[in-house]
Motif scaffolding. Structure first.
Motif, PDB file in Angstrom:
ATOM      1  N   HIS A 184       3.346   5.725  -5.798  1.00  0.00           N
ATOM      2  CA  HIS A 184       3.097   5.708  -7.248  1.00  0.00           C
ATOM      3  C   HIS A 184       2.013   6.716  -7.619  1.00  0.00           C
ATOM      4  O   HIS A 184       2.141   7.462  -8.603  1.00  0.00           O
ATOM      5  CB  HIS A 184       2.693   4.294  -7.668  1.00  0.00           C
ATOM      6  CG  HIS A 184       2.347   4.184  -9.120  1.00  0.00           C
ATOM      7  ND1 HIS A 184       1.065   4.360  -9.594  1.00  0.00           N
ATOM      8  CD2 HIS A 184       3.125   3.908 -10.203  1.00  0.00           C
ATOM      9  CE1 HIS A 184       1.068   4.207 -10.898  1.00  0.00           C
ATOM     10  NE2 HIS A 184       2.293   3.923 -11.299  1.00  0.00           N
ATOM     11  N   SER A 185       0.937   6.763  -6.834  1.00  0.00           N
ATOM     12  CA  SER A 185      -0.157   7.701  -7.125  1.00  0.00           C
ATOM     13  C   SER A 185       0.317   9.145  -6.998  1.00  0.00           C
ATOM     14  O   SER A 185      -0.045  10.007  -7.820  1.00  0.00           O
ATOM     15  CB  SER A 185      -1.325   7.434  -6.183  1.00  0.00           C
ATOM     16  OG  SER A 185      -1.818   6.125  -6.345  1.00  0.00           O
TER      17      SER A 185
ATOM     18  N   ARG B  38       0.413  11.905 -10.031  1.00  0.00           N
ATOM     19  CA  ARG B  38      -0.272  13.212  -9.985  1.00  0.00           C
ATOM     20  C   ARG B  38       0.682  14.351 -10.340  1.00  0.00           C
ATOM     21  O   ARG B  38       0.316  15.296 -11.051  1.00  0.00           O
ATOM     22  CB  ARG B  38      -0.874  13.425  -8.597  1.00  0.00           C
ATOM     23  CG  ARG B  38      -2.143  12.614  -8.336  1.00  0.00           C
ATOM     24  CD  ARG B  38      -2.877  13.129  -7.123  1.00  0.00           C
ATOM     25  NE  ARG B  38      -2.082  12.996  -5.912  1.00  0.00           N
ATOM     26  CZ  ARG B  38      -2.088  11.928  -5.130  1.00  0.00           C
ATOM     27  NH1 ARG B  38      -2.848  10.888  -5.427  1.00  0.00           N
ATOM     28  NH2 ARG B  38      -1.345  11.880  -4.046  1.00  0.00           N
ATOM     29  N   ARG B  39       1.923  14.253  -9.859  1.00  0.00           N
ATOM     30  CA  ARG B  39       2.897  15.303 -10.179  1.00  0.00           C
ATOM     31  C   ARG B  39       3.194  15.327 -11.682  1.00  0.00           C
ATOM     32  O   ARG B  39       3.341  16.389 -12.286  1.00  0.00           O
ATOM     33  CB  ARG B  39       4.173  15.068  -9.381  1.00  0.00           C
ATOM     34  CG  ARG B  39       4.002  15.287  -7.877  1.00  0.00           C
ATOM     35  CD  ARG B  39       5.293  15.031  -7.135  1.00  0.00           C
ATOM     36  NE  ARG B  39       6.329  15.982  -7.552  1.00  0.00           N
ATOM     37  CZ  ARG B  39       7.582  15.938  -7.115  1.00  0.00           C
ATOM     38  NH1 ARG B  39       7.949  14.985  -6.261  1.00  0.00           N
ATOM     39  NH2 ARG B  39       8.478  16.826  -7.513  1.00  0.00           N
ATOM     40  N   ILE B  40       3.293  14.144 -12.284  1.00  0.00           N
ATOM     41  CA  ILE B  40       3.534  14.087 -13.731  1.00  0.00           C
ATOM     42  C   ILE B  40       2.357  14.680 -14.503  1.00  0.00           C
ATOM     43  O   ILE B  40       2.528  15.410 -15.487  1.00  0.00           O
ATOM     44  CB  ILE B  40       3.789  12.627 -14.157  1.00  0.00           C
ATOM     45  CG1 ILE B  40       5.149  12.167 -13.651  1.00  0.00           C
ATOM     46  CG2 ILE B  40       3.724  12.475 -15.671  1.00  0.00           C
ATOM     47  CD1 ILE B  40       5.473  10.722 -13.966  1.00  0.00           C
ATOM     48  N   ASP B  41       1.135  14.375 -14.050  1.00  0.00           N
ATOM     49  CA  ASP B  41      -0.049  14.913 -14.719  1.00  0.00           C
ATOM     50  C   ASP B  41      -0.076  16.439 -14.632  1.00  0.00           C
ATOM     51  O   ASP B  41      -0.448  17.125 -15.595  1.00  0.00           O
ATOM     52  CB  ASP B  41      -1.309  14.323 -14.101  1.00  0.00           C
ATOM     53  CG  ASP B  41      -1.431  12.830 -14.368  1.00  0.00           C
ATOM     54  OD1 ASP B  41      -0.783  12.349 -15.313  1.00  0.00           O
ATOM     55  OD2 ASP B  41      -2.164  12.156 -13.611  1.00  0.00           O
TER      56      ASP B  41
ATOM     57  N   ASP C 250      11.634  13.119 -16.395  1.00  0.00           N
ATOM     58  CA  ASP C 250      12.331  11.857 -16.673  1.00  0.00           C
ATOM     59  C   ASP C 250      12.704  11.128 -15.376  1.00  0.00           C
ATOM     60  O   ASP C 250      12.615   9.898 -15.312  1.00  0.00           O
ATOM     61  CB  ASP C 250      13.588  12.123 -17.505  1.00  0.00           C
ATOM     62  CG  ASP C 250      13.262  12.659 -18.895  1.00  0.00           C
ATOM     63  OD1 ASP C 250      12.114  12.450 -19.341  1.00  0.00           O
ATOM     64  OD2 ASP C 250      14.154  13.277 -19.509  1.00  0.00           O
ATOM     65  N   GLU C 251      13.093  11.905 -14.373  1.00  0.00           N
ATOM     66  CA  GLU C 251      13.453  11.279 -13.094  1.00  0.00           C
ATOM     67  C   GLU C 251      12.241  10.619 -12.447  1.00  0.00           C
ATOM     68  O   GLU C 251      12.320   9.504 -11.920  1.00  0.00           O
ATOM     69  CB  GLU C 251      14.046  12.332 -12.154  1.00  0.00           C
ATOM     70  CG  GLU C 251      14.495  11.745 -10.804  1.00  0.00           C
ATOM     71  CD  GLU C 251      15.067  12.810  -9.896  1.00  0.00           C
ATOM     72  OE1 GLU C 251      15.420  12.464  -8.755  1.00  0.00           O
ATOM     73  OE2 GLU C 251      15.147  13.984 -10.319  1.00  0.00           O
ATOM     74  N   MET C 252      11.098  11.305 -12.503  1.00  0.00           N
ATOM     75  CA  MET C 252       9.892  10.731 -11.911  1.00  0.00           C
ATOM     76  C   MET C 252       9.416   9.501 -12.691  1.00  0.00           C
ATOM     77  O   MET C 252       8.945   8.531 -12.114  1.00  0.00           O
ATOM     78  CB  MET C 252       8.788  11.788 -11.844  1.00  0.00           C
ATOM     79  CG  MET C 252       8.961  12.738 -10.668  1.00  0.00           C
ATOM     80  SD  MET C 252       7.591  13.881 -10.486  1.00  0.00           S
ATOM     81  CE  MET C 252       8.041  15.108 -11.668  1.00  0.00           C
ATOM     82  N   ARG C 253       9.573   9.545 -14.003  1.00  0.00           N
ATOM     83  CA  ARG C 253       9.212   8.359 -14.791  1.00  0.00           C
ATOM     84  C   ARG C 253      10.104   7.176 -14.427  1.00  0.00           C
ATOM     85  O   ARG C 253       9.643   6.032 -14.329  1.00  0.00           O
ATOM     86  CB  ARG C 253       9.339   8.671 -16.281  1.00  0.00           C
ATOM     87  CG  ARG C 253       8.216   9.534 -16.821  1.00  0.00           C
ATOM     88  CD  ARG C 253       8.420   9.830 -18.297  1.00  0.00           C
ATOM     89  NE  ARG C 253       7.277  10.576 -18.843  1.00  0.00           N
ATOM     90  CZ  ARG C 253       7.234  11.052 -20.093  1.00  0.00           C
ATOM     91  NH1 ARG C 253       8.269  10.853 -20.914  1.00  0.00           N
ATOM     92  NH2 ARG C 253       6.167  11.704 -20.523  1.00  0.00           N
TER      93      ARG C 253
ATOM     94  N   GLN D  19       0.820  -1.206   0.000  1.00  0.00           N
ATOM     95  CA  GLN D  19       0.000   0.000   0.000  1.00  0.00           C
ATOM     96  C   GLN D  19       0.857   1.260   0.000  1.00  0.00           C
ATOM     97  O   GLN D  19       0.519   2.254  -0.665  1.00  0.00           O
ATOM     98  CB  GLN D  19      -0.914  -0.009   1.240  1.00  0.00           C
ATOM     99  CG  GLN D  19      -1.928   1.117   1.260  1.00  0.00           C
ATOM    100  CD  GLN D  19      -2.873   1.065   0.066  1.00  0.00           C
ATOM    101  OE1 GLN D  19      -3.364   0.009  -0.281  1.00  0.00           O
ATOM    102  NE2 GLN D  19      -3.129   2.197  -0.562  1.00  0.00           N
ATOM    103  N   GLU D  20       1.982   1.201   0.717  1.00  0.00           N
ATOM    104  CA  GLU D  20       2.892   2.352   0.742  1.00  0.00           C
ATOM    105  C   GLU D  20       3.458   2.625  -0.657  1.00  0.00           C
ATOM    106  O   GLU D  20       3.550   3.776  -1.095  1.00  0.00           O
ATOM    107  CB  GLU D  20       4.026   2.084   1.730  1.00  0.00           C
ATOM    108  CG  GLU D  20       4.982   3.257   1.897  1.00  0.00           C
ATOM    109  CD  GLU D  20       6.059   2.964   2.911  1.00  0.00           C
ATOM    110  OE1 GLU D  20       6.983   3.802   3.045  1.00  0.00           O
ATOM    111  OE2 GLU D  20       5.993   1.919   3.579  1.00  0.00           O
TER     112      GLU D  20
END
Length: 258
Positions: free
Chosen positions: A128-129, A133-136, A167-170, A122-123
């Motif tokens: 991931h969520s 959201r930041r990428i969106d 790119d880092e978040m991806r 769950q963590e």
């Protein structure tokens, strides 16, 4: 055989008999020695057999390894000592011989292991969520109005910075997805072990109930009364003998008269 005794606040003490040329220690269930504690990395350290002793080697853990309170990365375990994996304290004994193997996990321990894996899963999902959201938000950013704003947003340095963050978040999301798949596989394996343990427990309970019924039937049979036929009356035999003597006397008297 050398032994490693692990002290956990909730699970108590567990003793592992060390066998083999390489023994991995960590939080994940595919380690030879699993330690379920958040301060312990997934693959924390390894014990390597050097011919007559083990050598402790840190695998780049987050919270390090310690010998008698001193941080180490590589150490020869020639004598008994205290080892720390993160916040978990252990006792290494180089001389005690133990015949018992590592005990199998009970149903309660499997349930606890599954609860830990669910919480970790769950963590990872929450992280991931949040990253998604930041990428969106970054993807939906648009130039609105104003020449100065347009100039700032269109600056090469700003674009390069935003692209690097994206790119880092991806990359982080890809790693989290892989780790999430591993956690799901571990959870599935733990569920199968739990089901097998429950089946064994149910079989033992059925055998126990059958033995109890057999014992009760044996006790009931031993307490039943055995009915014997009535004994012949003691007066019957003398009465028949008396009649025979009277007949003999009568016959003798008739013979004498004749």
């Amino acid at each position: 055989m050398p032994t490693l005794r692990i002290k956990l606040p909730d699970a108590g003490e567990t003793t592992h008999v060390l066998r083999g040329d390489r023994i991995t220690v960590g939080r994940r269930p595919d380690n030879v020695v699993q330690i379920l504690d958040r301060s312990v990395s997934g693959y924390h350290a390894e014990l390597i057999w050097e011919g007559d002793h083990y050598r402790l080697h840190d695998l780049g853990s987050t919270n390090f390894c310690f010998i008698e309170g001193q941080q180490i990365t590589d150490f020869n375990l020639r004598n008994s000592c205290k080892i720390g994996f993160g916040n978990v304290e252990c006792e290494f004994d180089s001389s005690i011989e133990a015949e018992d193997a590592v005990p199998k996990m009970t149903v309660a321990e499997l349930e606890k292991d599954m609860a830990f894996l669910r919480a970790e899963n769950q963590e990872l999902l929450n992280k991931h969520s949040s990253l998604q959201r930041r990428i969106d938000i970054l993807s939906s950013a648009r130039l609105v109005t104003g020449k100065s704003d347009t100039a700032n947003l269109a600056a090469p340095d700003q674009i390069k910075k935003l692209t690097g963050e994206r790119d880092e978040m991806r990359f982080q999301i890809s790693g989290l997805k892989l780790e999430l798949e591993k956690v799901r596989e571990e959870l599935s394996a733990t569920q199968r072990e739990r089901d097998a343990a429950r089946q064994v427990n149910e079989l033992l309970q059925a055998e126990k109930a059958q033995l109890q019924r057999s014992l009760q039937a044996d006790e009931k049979a031993s307490t039943q009364k055995i009915l014997l036929p009535p004994a012949p009356s003691p007066s019957a035999a003398p009465s028949a003998s008396l009649h025979r003597e009277e007949d003999a006397v009568k016959q003798a008297a008739v013979s004498a008269i004749s």
